[in-house]
Scaffold this motif. Structure first.
Motif, mmCIF file in Angstrom:
data_model
loop_
_atom_site.group_PDB
_atom_site.id
_atom_site.type_symbol
_atom_site.label_atom_id
_atom_site.label_comp_id
_atom_site.label_asym_id
_atom_site.label_seq_id
_atom_site.Cartn_x
_atom_site.Cartn_y
_atom_site.Cartn_z
ATOM 1 N N HIS A 162 7.317 42.820 61.546
ATOM 2 C CA HIS A 162 7.104 42.150 62.827
ATOM 3 C C HIS A 162 6.981 43.153 63.958
ATOM 4 C CE1 HIS A 162 7.832 38.620 60.553
ATOM 5 N NE2 HIS A 162 9.027 39.042 60.203
ATOM 6 N N LYS A 205 -1.806 34.309 65.552
ATOM 7 C CA LYS A 205 -1.225 32.997 65.263
ATOM 8 C C LYS A 205 -2.000 31.888 65.978
ATOM 9 C CE LYS A 205 2.418 33.317 62.535
ATOM 10 N NZ LYS A 205 2.468 32.650 61.229
ATOM 11 N N GLU A 208 13.396 38.998 69.209
ATOM 12 C CA GLU A 208 13.526 38.190 67.986
ATOM 13 C C GLU A 208 13.090 38.989 66.766
ATOM 14 O OE1 GLU A 208 11.922 34.187 67.767
ATOM 15 O OE2 GLU A 208 12.246 33.951 69.916
ATOM 16 N N GLN A 220 3.815 24.139 65.131
ATOM 17 C CA GLN A 220 3.411 25.502 65.445
ATOM 18 C C GLN A 220 3.045 25.641 66.924
ATOM 19 O OE1 GLN A 220 3.977 28.224 64.468
ATOM 20 N NE2 GLN A 220 2.339 29.338 63.488
ATOM 21 N N ALA A 247 6.095 25.866 68.995
ATOM 22 C CA ALA A 247 6.728 27.194 68.934
ATOM 23 C C ALA A 247 6.005 28.180 69.852
ATOM 24 C CB ALA A 247 6.707 27.715 67.496
ATOM 25 N N HIS A 270 10.180 31.480 68.873
ATOM 26 C CA HIS A 270 9.564 31.642 67.559
ATOM 27 C C HIS A 270 10.630 31.585 66.491
ATOM 28 C CE1 HIS A 270 6.163 34.004 69.685
ATOM 29 N NE2 HIS A 270 6.254 32.760 70.067
ATOM 30 N N PHE A 315 7.647 29.323 62.896
ATOM 31 C CA PHE A 315 6.568 30.118 63.488
ATOM 32 C C PHE A 315 6.033 31.160 62.505
ATOM 33 C CE2 PHE A 315 5.278 34.014 65.718
ATOM 34 C CZ PHE A 315 4.204 33.525 66.432
ATOM 35 N N ARG A 316 6.945 31.859 61.852
ATOM 36 C CA ARG A 316 6.516 32.895 60.908
ATOM 37 C C ARG A 316 5.886 32.294 59.674
ATOM 38 N NH1 ARG A 316 9.012 36.870 63.299
ATOM 39 N NH2 ARG A 316 11.109 36.538 64.107
ATOM 40 N N ARG A 317 6.311 31.089 59.332
ATOM 41 C CA ARG A 317 5.892 30.529 58.044
ATOM 42 C C ARG A 317 4.636 29.685 58.129
ATOM 43 N NH1 ARG A 317 11.081 31.781 57.850
ATOM 44 N NH2 ARG A 317 12.015 32.272 55.832
ATOM 45 N N LEU A 318 4.321 29.218 59.309
ATOM 46 C CA LEU A 318 3.131 28.389 59.450
ATOM 47 C C LEU A 318 1.933 29.270 59.788
ATOM 48 C CD1 LEU A 318 4.472 25.282 61.380
ATOM 49 C CD2 LEU A 318 3.994 25.519 58.954
#
Lengths: 422, 277
Positions: free
Chosen positions: A162, A176, A310, B156, B159, B165, B169-172
């Motif tokens: 990350h 994203k 995060e 998503q 988020a 997040h 968030f990381r998984r979608l």
């Protein structure tokens, strides 16, 4: 038997002023290796020096003497009394030293966990030691294991997954939203290191045209040339919004450059294709209310900092898994190290010979069933005698009191020649 | 005494359940082999399910939608099939956490229902009817998946908008992938629903002598069709995408569900037999 000793300072134990003082340039490293090599207490040595750490890794038969030598050399070459840096200095030996070097190579001991440069820096340091022939059996094995562990930690955990820099975090976010950044057009408003870095990341992701808007058109043209992009006038920004997908803003303007109503109007013309605003400026350039419009996303510098925080937390969680892999590897290394003694090697060699002789005698006897028990015993005796004769010289050599470095070489070669580690 | 069909249905449910486990394990641990396992398990369940339905078809000589159990089973079969194709094409692996448990739960509930077919006049032996049924079910399955994708999109988007997040968030995947997948689902669903309605009209004409008889089911199917038509129209003309499209996909599926169950249970009409129990 030689043991591994590590002496060093890092960002956790020493402030930058001290690290600066003790850092080694390439030439200084070469000189240091020469000096250490000449010392009778040190049989193998390498020096790792980065902006966050200075580590001296040695194989020595005399731990106290070796530490003393290293400290004296540091003090003399850096013209700094030992007392000045002794507090910050840590010394590990045996398993602890092995664990430390594995942790460092895997970037688990770094200031930013998972940063990828450290492995390259260690490889470089190892190559320098190799070129001066100051690394031997122990350090060679140790470093090769360290590289292997580092690779494993990186592939099996998410320590490097990350983004932990502002510009990179922004790019990850873009992915994203847009999936792929390929062909996405970007508008850079203003200039600034972080903003330009973000544009470079974009280009690396095969983004489309880059437009540059600057208060002074000339600076805009210059910046645009750098990115192979096109300069536009500051007044054209709103029109540009129709065609670009990502807006990176970093101006010194005291007011918002883009307001909610302006973007709302553009959204209709864009038929709601998403817009991603990266606002690196303080005070902000982009009206945060734009984030509430559908399909437009605004991240300012604080938001990005939050994302990074995060991500760092996530990396630290992954680092726990990494430490487990390191622990495992330390145990493997210890097993190998223990096997490196003369006695275990001789025993293993003899066992291997015995087992070969046994199998071969059995095989031969099956086709010679007419032989008597006495004959059988005679053949077995002969085989054992041969083994003894063959092993006599190697055993004597391995048990002799030769110099440490040579002894390790011989043990290592013996283990390799006869495949004793398989 | 458990009949062989019931046994096949039971094993099918077990496969769907294992697939659910696989997909949830993937959600947590993010290992690719987990979702692959989930996918293959679901495919195995789908094959068994196909066998069960084919068996019902051969045995009665009619497409097996003669009671609520069979209808639900057919719906699940369609969802499983459409999902398998969808994941193959769009690589939207995480959608398994919606599809697999949905199949498992609906099938498990359906298998508890009585299995005796309802007696209806022999009206099933028409090609129009078969096409009508299959098209409608595939259409509804696509809408079900579009609804799932819509949920994932909203999660998503939330988020990204709120800047928190978390776990998902990381998984979608990216909003873009979710949006285009949902759009794909709706195009397929709308095409199949249209085909299903047209064949239904033709069939109605051959049986009852008129295309449209203001039957509640027909009316609601028409409303559902109009909803999706509006969604597609707005997307093409005004660029309705993202959040609004996701919300509409969910509302649309609610209308589908009402057409499927609500009309039969609350309002009467000539589709009632198919969901009687």
């Amino acid at each position: 038997m030689d043991e591994i000793v590590l002496l060093g300072i890092n960002h956790k134990t020493a402030p930058i002023e001290l690290r600066e003082c003790l850092a080694f340039s390439n030439e200084e490293t070469l000189a240091a290796l020469e000096t250490f090599k000449a010392s009778p207490a040190i049989s193998e040595v390498m020096v790792i020096s980065t902006c966050n750490r200075v580590e001296i890794l040695v194989a020595t038969g005399n731990k106290t003497k070796a530490e003393e030598t290293a400290k004296t050399y540091l003090s003399a070459s850096k013209k700094l009394p030992v007392a000045k840096f002794e507090q910050a200095l840590y010394a590990h030996c045996g398993d602890e030293a092995v664990r430390h070097i594995f942790m460092v190579a895997s970037s688990l001991d770094s200031m930013m966990v998972g940063e990828p440069q450290i492995l390259g820096q260690i490889k470089e340091a190892y190559n320098i030691a190799g070129s001066k022939k100051t690394s031997g059996v122990l350090l060679n094995r140790l470093l090769h294991r360290a590289f292997f562990v580092a690779k494993r930690v990186r592939s099996e955990t998410g320590i490097g997954d990350h983004a932990v820099s502002i510009s990179y975090a922004a790019i990850e976010l873009g992915k994203k939203i847009f999936g792929s950044l390929e062909g996405k057009k970007a508008l850079l408003i203003g200039a600034g290191e972080m903003a330009e870095l973000a544009v470079e990341h974009l280009l690396r992701n095969k983004s489309g045209d880059i437009l540059v808007a600057n208060r002074t058109f000339e600076s805009g043209v210059q910046l645009a040339q750098k990115f192979n992009g096109q300069a536009v006038r500051f007044e054209e920004i709103i029109d540009c919004l129709q065609n670009v997908d990502i807006i990176i803003s970093s101006t010194g303007s005291p007011d918002f450059i883009l307001t909610r109503d302006q973007v709302k109007g553009v959204m209709r013309i864009r038929r709601n294709r998403p817009l991603f605003f990266i606002d690196i400026a303080v005070p902000r350039d982009i009206d945060p209310a734009i984030n509430r419009l559908t399909n437009s996303y605004v991240y300012d510098i604080d938001d990005l900092q939050g994302v990074i925080a995060e991500n760092i937390e996530e990396r630290n969680r992954e680092a726990i898994k990494g430490a487990r892999i390191v622990d495992e590897s330390v145990i493997h290394f210890r097993q190998w190290y223990k096997s490196l003694g003369a006695v275990p090697t001789i025993v293993a060699l003899r066992e291997k010979m015995d087992s070969i002789a046994k199998t071969e005698i059995k095989k031969t006897m099956q086709s010679l069933s007419h032989l008597s028990d006495q004959d059988h015993q005679a053949i077995t005796r002969m085989a054992n005698a041969m083994i003894n004769k063959i092993l006599h010289d190697p055993t004597r050599l391995l048990k002799s009191n030769e110099a440490q470095g040579e002894k390790f070489d011989h043990l290592d070669i013996t283990r390799k020649l006869f495949g004793l580690d398989e | 005494m458990v009949s062989s069909v019931e046994l096949i249905i039971l094993i099918t449910i077990i496969f769907y359940l294992l697939s659910t486990v696989g997909y949830f394990a993937y959600l947590f641990w993010q290992k690719n082999y987990l979702q692959q396992t989930g996918y293959y398990l679901l495919a195995a369940g789908f094959l068994l399910h196909t066998m069960a339905i084919a068996y019902g078809f051969i045995q009665s000589g009619q497409i097996p939608v003669k009671n609520l159990f069979e209808t639900l089973s057919m719906a699940c079969w369609a969802i499983a099939g459409v999902f398998l194709i969808l994941q193959y094409k769009f690589k939207l692996k995480i959608l398994g956490i919606y599809a697999a448990p949905l199949l498992t739960i609906v099938m498990a509930l359906a298998s508890r229902l009585p299995k005796e077919p309802v007696q209806v006049e022999n009206i099933y032996k028409s090609l129009w009817f078969i096409v009508h049924i299959i098209a409608v079910f595939i259409g509804e399955a696509s809408f079900a998946l579009a609804c799932g994708v819509g949920f994932l999109y909203l999660v998503q988007e939330h988020a990204i908008k709120t800047k928190h997040h978390g776990f998902f968030f990381r998984r979608l995947p990216s909003l873009e992938l979710l949006d285009s997948t949902g759009y794909g689902c709706i195009i397929v669903g709308f095409t199949m629903l249209s085909l299903g309605l047209v064949t239904g009209f033709v069939y109605a004409k051959s049986v009852w002598g008129k295309f449209w008889s203001w039957d509640p089911k027909e009316v609601w199917a028409g409303i559902t069709w109009l909803l999706y038509a509006a969604l597609l129209h707005q997307r093409l003309i005004a660029g309705w995408r993202g959040r609004r499209a996701a919300v509409m996909a969910i509302i649309g599926f609610a209308a589908v569900l009402f057409t499927f169950f609500g009309v039969n249970f609350l309002l009467k009409g000539h589709h009632g037999e198919f969901t009687r129990w």
